[in-house]
Design a protein around this motif. Structure first.
Motif, short mmCIF file in Angstrom:
data_model
loop_
_atom_site.label_atom_id
_atom_site.label_comp_id
_atom_site.label_asym_id
_atom_site.label_seq_id
_atom_site.Cartn_x
_atom_site.Cartn_y
_atom_site.Cartn_z
N ALA A 427 0.85 -1.20 0.00
CA ALA A 427 0.00 0.00 0.00
C ALA A 427 0.87 1.24 0.00
O ALA A 427 2.11 1.16 0.10
CB ALA A 427 -0.92 0.00 1.22
N SER A 428 0.22 2.38 -0.08
CA SER A 428 0.95 3.65 0.00
C SER A 428 1.29 3.95 1.46
O SER A 428 0.61 3.49 2.37
CB SER A 428 0.11 4.78 -0.58
OG SER A 428 -1.02 5.03 0.25
N PRO A 429 2.31 4.76 1.70
CA PRO A 429 2.63 5.14 3.08
C PRO A 429 1.46 5.85 3.76
O PRO A 429 1.24 5.67 4.96
CB PRO A 429 3.84 6.07 2.93
CG PRO A 429 4.46 5.70 1.62
CD PRO A 429 3.31 5.28 0.74
N ALA A 430 0.72 6.66 3.00
CA ALA A 430 -0.41 7.38 3.59
C ALA A 430 -1.49 6.42 4.06
O ALA A 430 -2.10 6.60 5.11
CB ALA A 430 -0.99 8.37 2.58
N ALA A 431 -1.73 5.35 3.28
CA ALA A 431 -2.75 4.38 3.67
C ALA A 431 -2.32 3.61 4.91
O ALA A 431 -3.09 3.47 5.87
CB ALA A 431 -3.02 3.41 2.52
N LEU A 432 -1.09 3.14 4.93
CA LEU A 432 -0.62 2.38 6.09
C LEU A 432 -0.45 3.26 7.32
O LEU A 432 -0.52 2.78 8.45
CB LEU A 432 0.69 1.68 5.76
CG LEU A 432 0.60 0.53 4.74
CD1 LEU A 432 1.97 -0.04 4.46
CD2 LEU A 432 -0.34 -0.56 5.25
N GLY A 433 -0.24 4.55 7.11
CA GLY A 433 -0.11 5.47 8.23
C GLY A 433 -1.43 5.97 8.77
O GLY A 433 -1.44 6.73 9.75
N GLY A 434 -2.54 5.58 8.16
CA GLY A 434 -3.85 5.99 8.64
C GLY A 434 -4.27 7.36 8.17
O GLY A 434 -5.29 7.89 8.64
N ASP A 435 -3.52 7.95 7.22
CA ASP A 435 -3.86 9.28 6.74
C ASP A 435 -4.85 9.26 5.58
O ASP A 435 -5.49 10.26 5.29
CB ASP A 435 -2.59 10.02 6.29
CG ASP A 435 -1.60 10.19 7.44
OD1 ASP A 435 -2.06 10.46 8.57
OD2 ASP A 435 -0.39 10.05 7.21
N ALA A 436 -4.94 8.13 4.89
CA ALA A 436 -5.82 8.04 3.73
C ALA A 436 -6.19 6.58 3.50
O ALA A 436 -5.42 5.68 3.83
CB ALA A 436 -5.14 8.62 2.49
N GLY A 437 -7.34 6.36 2.94
CA GLY A 437 -7.72 5.02 2.54
C GLY A 437 -7.30 4.77 1.11
O GLY A 437 -6.35 5.35 0.62
N GLY A 438 -8.02 3.90 0.44
CA GLY A 438 -7.73 3.62 -0.96
C GLY A 438 -7.46 2.15 -1.18
O GLY A 438 -7.87 1.28 -0.39
#
Length: 499
Positions: A427-438
């Motif tokens: 996944a993207s860093p943002a998704a795994l960091g809880g900042d974004a879904g997708g």
């Protein structure tokens, strides 16, 4: 002949027929509402929950109001106008849903209820008011009231059952949704005018009703719909890429499901499909391109076409629920079926049972209804079927879509880890960091997964900085902490995504 509006009533046959048709029409609208709302809020358990709740609210309000009116005024002359108004409001639901849906209210629970209520609470209420009016107009004495009420209640219930079965099993596969709803509205208006004429001998509002029918029908049918084709499952459109003449986007219920380059099947536009290709490289290397691949979900068939172009000796079996999607892929998306690419139409949960044990080197999961994977393709029981058809060293690769908290992804990872020894979350860093879904791609296997190689391939495709692979056992333990594995008895996929 003009009948006395105070003393006139309905015979048993007429009363049962009117109640049958009014109740059946409500259920036709309820089933059709799912297709009408789908382009704006998707198809999910939440969609149908919202529609059912709104229709029930309309039925309750209409029954209460109809009963009050029936006790206050002679009911028989009011039945015809009630049916006319119900038909007009049914037709009006089409442009109302189009206008409200196009305004972009969102896809959450509140938006679903709002859109369903805007389109269907009024026709459900008006048509449900007809039953108490008919009952009151049919009663002659208290001694027979029980049998009359019971008979009319049974007639209404049978009408509702037939309306449900006929719409879901037959009509939505034969005619477009808007045509069906307008047709039901016109039938109700004609019935209402006929009933009014039979009761009173005159229909002073008939010209106005016909004019209103023409206006509402024109508003419902004149604007182009969002669909090139409709099926029992989807509103389907194929959009030409203005920047690339050979590019086509498959849109199902206004969600971009696939991108296909007719001139270059090796081109992969969507990032998650490139992650599929990354995970497939070891399989193609190990089998020297002579791989058997099972695809759960066809859509635009971009990935089966890609693998077949990359490895012409490979063989592909695609499980696709919707035969109209398959026909669309043949007609507009470059799908050519052959001995090396065969399609099995039907629900994947049922179709996979007929496949032999250990038949596939790779299984790819890319089935969606709206933004969510159908819940019955996420459970422990379905994964047992996937594992059964996989060869010992074959991976299962699947795409998920989730919100920022990744509650569904965490639950699916926990479920996969029960079955497979090794797993990677891509996944993207943002998704795994809880900042974004997708989109999140999962790779599960009984053999170790080379996470570093996955990241290297993503980097070679130009996606490296935006891709993280989570594969260490300790990291996965933290990722799934508190997540409950999904089972056939407990798989709240839509609710997890919504939260």
């Amino acid at each position: 002949m003009t009948r006395d509006p105070v003393s006139s009533g309905f015979g048993p046959g007429a009363a049962a027929s009117i109640t049958f048709l009014a109740s059946g029409s409500v259920l036709v609208l309820e089933i059709a509402a799912g297709r009408l709302l789908a382009p704006y809020v998707g198809v999910s358990l939440a969609t149908y929950t919202g529609i059912i709740g709104v229709i029930l609210a309309g039925i309750a309000a209409g029954a209460w109001l109809g009963g009050r009116i029936a006790d206050a005024r002679p009911p028989a002359p009011l039945v015809g106008p009630t049916l006319v108004l119900g038909g007009l409001s049914a037709i009006a639901s089409v442009p109302i849903v189009s206008l409200v849906g196009a305004a972009g209210a969102g896809t959450g629970f509140g938006s679903i209820v709002l859109l369903a209520a805007a389109g269907f609470v009024v026709p459900a209420a008006i048509l449900s008011a007809a039953a108490p009016l008919v009952v009151r107009a049919t009663l002659r004495d208290v001694a027979t009231s029980g049998s009359i009420v019971g008979r009319l209640s049974a007639a209404g219930t049978v009408g509702a059952i037939l309306g449900t079965f006929l719409t879901g099993f037959v009509l939505l596969g034969l005619v477009p949704t808007r045509v069906l709803i307008v047709g039901v509205g016109v039938l109700l208006i004609a019935l209402g005018i006929g009933v009014r004429r039979w009761v009173s001998g005159r229909i002073p509002g008939a010209p106005l009703a016909l004019l209103a029918t023409a206006v509402a029908g024109g508003a419902a049918m004149l604007p182009p719909g969002p669909c090139d084709r409709e099926s029992a499952y989807y509103c389907i459109a194929v959009v030409v890429d203005p920047a690339r003449p050979s590019g086509r986007t498959l849109v199902l219920d206004r969600v971009r499901h696939a991108y296909v380059d007719l001139a270059d099947p090796l081109d992969l536009e969507f990032g998650y499909v490139r992650r599929f290709a990354d995970a497939a490289v070891p399989v193609l290397d190990r089998t020297r391109g002579d791989a058997d691949v099972l695809h759960v979900g066809g859509g635009g068939f971009s990935f089966p076409r890609h693998l077949l172009a990359a490895a012409p000796a490979s063989r592909h079996t695609v499980l696709e629920l919707d035969p109209v999607v398959v026909a669309t892929a043949r007609d507009a998306l470059g799908l050519v079926e052959s001995e090396r690419l065969r399609v099995i139409a039907g629900d994947a949960r049922l179709s996979i049972r007929a496949l032999p044990d250990g038949a596939f080197d790779l299984v790819v999961g890319d089935a969606f209804g709206g933004l969510s994977v159908p819940w019955h393709l996420t459970t422990r029981e379905f994964l047992a079927e996937v594992d059964r058809v996989l060869r010992d060293d074959g991976p299962y690769v699947l795409n998920l879509i989730d919100g920022p908290r990744l509650l569904f992804v965490r639950a699916e990872v926990a479920t996969l880890r029960e079955r497979f020894a090794h797993l990677a979350v891509v996944a993207s860093p943002a998704a795994l960091g809880g900042d974004a879904g997708g989109n999140v791609v999962l790779v599960a296997s009984h053999r170790p997964i080379d996470a570093a190689a996955l990241e290297e391939r993503a980097g070679a495709r130009g996606d490296g900085p935006g891709t993280v692979v989570l594969a260490e056992a300790a990291d996965l333990d933290r990722f799934t902490a508190g997540a409950r594995p999904l089972t056939d008895d407990d798989a709240p996929v839509d609710q997890l995504i919504a939260r």
